[in-house]
Design a protein around this motif. Structure first.
Motif, PDB file in Angstrom:
ATOM      1  N   GLY A   1      33.161  13.277   5.861  1.00  0.00           N
ATOM      2  CA  GLY A   1      33.003  12.358   6.973  1.00  0.00           C
ATOM      3  C   GLY A   1      31.674  11.608   6.917  1.00  0.00           C
ATOM      4  O   GLY A   1      30.652  12.148   6.467  1.00  0.00           O
ATOM      5  N   ARG A   2      31.707  10.359   7.343  1.00  0.00           N
ATOM      6  CA  ARG A   2      30.479   9.578   7.485  1.00  0.00           C
ATOM      7  C   ARG A   2      29.946   9.846   8.886  1.00  0.00           C
ATOM      8  O   ARG A   2      30.578   9.497   9.882  1.00  0.00           O
ATOM      9  N   VAL A   3      28.801  10.470   8.942  1.00  0.00           N
ATOM     10  CA  VAL A   3      28.363  11.047  10.208  1.00  0.00           C
ATOM     11  C   VAL A   3      26.896  10.725  10.473  1.00  0.00           C
ATOM     12  O   VAL A   3      26.085  10.657   9.545  1.00  0.00           O
ATOM     13  N   ALA A   4      26.547  10.509  11.748  1.00  0.00           N
ATOM     14  CA  ALA A   4      25.187  10.093  12.131  1.00  0.00           C
ATOM     15  C   ALA A   4      24.246  11.293  12.187  1.00  0.00           C
ATOM     16  O   ALA A   4      23.718  11.658  13.241  1.00  0.00           O
ATOM     17  N   HIS A   5      24.071  11.914  11.029  1.00  0.00           N
ATOM     18  CA  HIS A   5      23.133  13.027  10.858  1.00  0.00           C
ATOM     19  C   HIS A   5      22.171  12.684   9.734  1.00  0.00           C
ATOM     20  O   HIS A   5      22.596  12.245   8.658  1.00  0.00           O
ATOM     21  N   ILE A   6      20.902  12.916   9.984  1.00  0.00           N
ATOM     22  CA  ILE A   6      19.903  12.753   8.930  1.00  0.00           C
ATOM     23  C   ILE A   6      20.037  13.923   7.956  1.00  0.00           C
ATOM     24  O   ILE A   6      20.025  15.084   8.358  1.00  0.00           O
ATOM     25  N   THR A   7      20.183  13.624   6.680  1.00  0.00           N
ATOM     26  CA  THR A   7      20.235  14.681   5.669  1.00  0.00           C
ATOM     27  C   THR A   7      19.019  14.656   4.749  1.00  0.00           C
ATOM     28  O   THR A   7      18.802  15.582   3.979  1.00  0.00           O
ATOM     29  N   GLU A   8      18.255  13.593   4.829  1.00  0.00           N
ATOM     30  CA  GLU A   8      17.044  13.452   4.008  1.00  0.00           C
ATOM     31  C   GLU A   8      15.974  12.799   4.872  1.00  0.00           C
ATOM     32  O   GLU A   8      16.000  11.597   5.108  1.00  0.00           O
ATOM     33  N   SER A   9      15.043  13.592   5.361  1.00  0.00           N
ATOM     34  CA  SER A   9      14.076  13.107   6.351  1.00  0.00           C
ATOM     35  C   SER A   9      13.027  12.196   5.724  1.00  0.00           C
ATOM     36  O   SER A   9      12.530  12.447   4.630  1.00  0.00           O
ATOM     37  N   THR A  10      12.728  11.102   6.417  1.00  0.00           N
ATOM     38  CA  THR A  10      11.645  10.202   6.027  1.00  0.00           C
ATOM     39  C   THR A  10      10.883   9.796   7.277  1.00  0.00           C
ATOM     40  O   THR A  10      11.338   9.991   8.405  1.00  0.00           O
ATOM     41  N   ALA A  11       9.720   9.188   7.082  1.00  0.00           N
ATOM     42  CA  ALA A  11       8.858   8.821   8.209  1.00  0.00           C
ATOM     43  C   ALA A  11       9.508   7.794   9.127  1.00  0.00           C
ATOM     44  O   ALA A  11       9.171   7.707  10.310  1.00  0.00           O
ATOM     45  N   GLU A  12      10.447   7.010   8.608  1.00  0.00           N
ATOM     46  CA  GLU A  12      11.042   5.933   9.402  1.00  0.00           C
ATOM     47  C   GLU A  12      11.849   6.438  10.590  1.00  0.00           C
ATOM     48  O   GLU A  12      12.154   5.685  11.510  1.00  0.00           O
TER      49      GLU A  12
END
Length: 567
Positions: free
Chosen positions: A207-218
């Motif tokens: 599924g295309r899901v609104a979860h961050i899987t790779e954290s960045t400063a943005e």
């Protein structure tokens, strides 16, 4: 707060759309008042059950009989509300509505709205969707195409963080993705089976899901998903997108946002002499005090049915039947998605394998019917997709008589056999007589008319539902799964929690309420950017599309404001 203050903009609602409207307007320099009918929910601080475990609740989280009476319509969805999250769903006794025909209206009245409890599935539309009405001679044509919205999909996806797999499908455009979550071994088996056994273009992906899987400063203070799968309680890590963790804090950082909770907006004030909206009328939820707030631009983001209700209540000499309703289009063309029908099965083998964490996501099978001559269906138009998942569980551990002593201890430590299931999400057509109106005699505790739903699935939807079950069974049987069973839960429109329509977009003011920028045709300083604007429904989860259109409309409003178009 001073009622004499004239705000540059007023945003009604703080959910998926309201948060984005607030962020974009504030970041463009507009002094913006944001009004929410429910109480305040502060990120992290007010997620009171975020760390609870199942054993922290009596009856394993099931509601008491008394609470079930309070949430009798919210409970139609089956999985909610429960004891750990009931505070994020409305009390149906306190917030009633009428049903000429059954409509399952699942709601959350608080800051953040349903952005706290949404399913987070995030898919783009394509021109297959935007052009369907025109090509098939159904309802009216959308006034936009994919190229108009694509840049805003980009902006939204990059900001909220959407994880997913690039597929190269023209009818399900790829986006700006974070690394995809992983399928488990049984789901991978099904993925291979579909690719091998079917030649009509169907496939399976994560599924295309609104979860961050790779954290960045943005992501400004939001961290990656922790795979706890307690999302609907509120995520203290900000791993998934919500207004509370993302857009509202962004608006607040500008210094341009004033947020007032417990503010029930029930009317847009229209000045007949100036021929524009000048503000909103509000009832304080707690004190029942009546208030008016002035603004040069109004954004209705209260949710599709609530915004429709506000338009219907906003009567004036120019609009005696409600704002934008001189051609009897407000409240019509109500839609939802099919939900809670599909198939379940058991899976042999793989007993030496398990999975890590509690992935808050499942697999997705995109639409594969009515896309070309080969996949054309004779019984219905439009299409459907599936969402599902495979897991291991042992139901015996819940039955005391199934074991005791050493045998019980060993059974509890062993996971059960693999099981798999999926549910279909299918498109509902925009039937003109599927509508919501204001009740003539039923009012709520604030003296406001209740909404009355007269909405039903018609012939196209009924035939599509049969196809959804049939194809789900075929997919599982082709994979060699056991005890394949179709299911179809008794339901009405609304249960998909993707209610849409009521103030659709279009080219002609006589057949639509809004123009291509989400402005009310005859009151252009009023924008409607929640699900009310939808002219058709597609078969994919709509929230990403709401956000893209809202960002586009808010930037359009800001440009118009800077050119003194709303003075």
């Amino acid at each position: 707060m001073n009622e004499n203050t004239v705000y540059d903009a007023i945003v009604v609602g703080t959910g998926i759309s309201g948060g984005w409207a607030a962020k974009e307007l504030c970041e463009n320099g507009l002094k913006t008042l944001v009004l929410e009918r429910g109480p305040m929910v502060k990120h992290i601080e007010d997620y009171k059950t975020m760390h609870d475990d199942p054993w922290d609740y009596p009856f394993k989280g099931e509601l008491t009989r008394e609470d079930k009476k309070k949430y009798h319509k919210q409970l139609r969805v089956g999985w909610a509300p429960r004891d750990d999250v009931k505070h994020f769903f409305v009390n149906d006794l306190e917030h009633p509505y009428q049903e000429t025909k059954r409509f399952d209206w699942i709601r959350g009245y608080h800051v953040g709205g349903r952005s706290i409890t949404w399913g987070r599935q995030s898919y783009r539309w394509s021109d297959v969707d935007f052009e369907a009405n025109k090509n098939e001679g159904i309802a009216i044509d959308w006034p936009v195409r994919y190229k108009d919205i694509a840049p805003w999909y980009d902006k939204v996806e990059e900001y909220i963080g959407v994880s997913g797999e690039v597929l190269g499908l023209s009818h399900l455009p790829d986006g700006k993705f974070q690394p995809a979550m992983k399928l488990n071994c049984v789901e991978q088996n099904l993925q291979k089976s579909i690719a091998k056994k079917f030649d009509d273009g169907r496939l399976l992906t994560i599924g295309r899901v609104a979860h961050i899987t790779e954290s960045t400063a943005e992501f400004e203070g939001r961290g990656p998903c922790q795979y706890r799968n307690r999302c609907w309680r509120g995520c203290p890590f900000g791993g998934y997108f919500s207004s509370n963790s993302s857009t509202l804090p962004a608006a607040e950082r500008t210094g341009n946002m004033t947020l007032r909770a417990n503010s029930i907006v029930h009317e847009v004030i229209y000045d007949d002499a100036q021929q524009k909206a000048t503000g909103v009328r509000v009832i304080d939820r707690e004190t029942h005090e009546t208030l008016e707030f002035k603004g040069k631009i109004i954004f209705l983001c209260a949710s599709a049915m609530a915004s429709t209700g506000i338009l219907l209540q906003s009567k004036s000499k120019t609009f005696p039947n409600g704002l934008g309703n001189n051609h009897d289009e407000v409240g019509r063309n109500i839609m939802d998605h099919h939900y809670q029908l599909g198939a379940n099965a058991k899976v042999d083998g793989y007993l030496d394998k398990y999975y890590k964490g509690r992935r808050p996501n499942g697999f997705y099978i995109p639409r594969f019917v009515n896309l070309n001559d080969k996949t054309k269906q004779k019984d219905f138009v439009r299409g459907f997709g599936y969402q599902g998942g495979a897991s291991r569980g042992n139901w015996q551990e819940t039955v005391a008589e199934m074991g005791y002593g050493k045998d019980l201890k060993e059974a509890i430590l062993q996971p059960g056999e693999w099981q798999i299931g999926m549910t279909g999400f299918g498109e509902m057509l925009p039937h003109h007589d599927n509508r919501v109106t204001l009740s003539k005699d039923k009012k709520d505790q604030w003296g406001l008319p209740q909404l009355d739903f007269d909405v039903e699935f018609k012939e196209n939807e009924i035939k599509m539902r049969e196809a959804i079950k049939k194809e789900a069974v075929a997919i599982f049987k082709a994979a060699g799964f056991k005890d394949v069973q179709a299911y179809d839960t008794e339901t009405g429109p609304g249960l998909g929690i993707h209610e849409m329509g009521g103030a659709r977009m279009g080219h002609d003011p006589k057949t639509s309420v809004l123009n291509k920028y989400n402005q009310v045709h005859d009151a252009p300083n009023v924008y409607v950017t929640d699900g009310a604007f939808m002219t058709s429904s597609s078969c994919v989860n709509p929230s990403l599309t709401y956000m893209a259109f809202t960002a586009r409309a808010a930037n359009h409003a800001a440009e118009q404001f800077k050119q003194n178009k709303f003075s």
